[in-house]
Write a protein that holds these residues in place. Structure first.
Motif: not given
Length: 282
Positions: A157-181
């Motif tokens: 995904s293009g994220i550096s893995i140097k500090h993977v244990d320290k990363l705070r990843v926020f995952l937003l799962v939503c279709g690209l449609r106006r109501v879920k902007d």
């Protein structure tokens, strides 16, 4: 018992996924559940006709008071309804729709809200039917796929893995449609990321609204973020800014849980498995 279950079954939506999950639960309890798309019916009379041709139905269920619940107003069977976010966030603001929703709630045997906040909003906007509304949080089970490596996923995904244990990843799962902007998060999150590069936002979802997709891609490009399929380079790589938009990430077929009609994967589970992956490589 045999139930008629009405819901909006547009592909790759939360409604579709929720409806399938509830249908599966009902059938696992030994009942029969016939799930039908609201798009099949033009009016309550159509549903009443269906039931008259199928006398084995003993009850009905609907997701969304206006979209689906209104179609049950002419039936003589007991039915329940499940509040959707659109009911409270959008439809209740339209007087004509609100009146219909109140009629549905009055006739329903029970109503389900997925959160306390949704229940409180329903009670404030609609005629008080407090005794009918129950809170039942959604439960989603995820399973760790042994072949999946969280570290490799972040790297792809293009994220550096140097500090993977320290990363705070926020995952937003939503279709690209106006109501879920999803763009409402990008500006503020981008500033937060600049303050602390360990905060990373990943947006996963299918392209459903072509116009909004163009807007999202334009914002991604203007902010130097990564779009779907791009490799990190230059400032984007140095700042570890990543935004996956408009495309479902392919996790090599090892996705176990489903959301929005396509696979998603638990961030927490992924972080745990990444430790196993690194230990195995060590």
């Amino acid at each position: 018992m045999k139930f008629l279950f009405l819901a909006c079954l547009s592909p790759r939506t939360g409604n579709h996924t929720t409806a399938e999950r509830i249908r599966s639960h009902i059938e696992s309890a030994g009942h029969t559940c016939e799930l039908r798309d609201v798009a099949e019916f033009q009016s309550p009379a159509d549903v009443a006709h269906l039931i008259s041709q199928n006398p084995t139905f003993e009850g009905a269920l609907a997701i969304h008071l206006f979209r689906a619940g209104r179609l049950l107003l002419d039936i003589q069977l007991p039915f329940g309804v499940i509040f959707g976010g659109t009911d409270i966030n959008e439809d209740v603001k339209v007087e004509q729709k609100r009146v219909v929703m109140e009629q549905v709630l009055l006739k329903a045997r029970f109503a389900v809200a997925f959160t306390d906040k949704l229940k409180e909003a329903a009670e404030s906007f609609l005629l008080s039917q407090r005794s009918k509304i129950f809170v039942q949080p959604q439960g989603i089970q995820t399973e760790v796929a042994e072949e999946f490596c969280w570290t490799e996923f972040l790297s792809s995904s293009g994220i550096s893995i140097k500090h993977v244990d320290k990363l705070r990843v926020f995952l937003l799962v939503c279709g690209l449609r106006r109501v879920k902007d999803p763009l409402y998060l990008v500006e503020v999150f981008s500033e937060w990321h600049c303050e602390d590069p360990l905060n990373v936002l990943v947006i996963i979802g299918p392209k459903m609204d072509p116009v909004l997709t163009v807007e999202v891609e334009a914002v991604v490009k203007s902010r130097g973020l990564l779009g779907p399929g791009e490799e990190p380079s230059g400032a984007s790589c140095c700042n570890e800014k990543v935004l996956r938009c408009g495309q479902q990430l392919r996790l090599r077929g090892h996705v176990r849980s489903h959301l929005g009609g396509h696979g998603s994967w638990s961030t927490c589970a992924g972080q745990e498995y990444s430790r196993k992956c690194r230990r195995g490589a060590a």
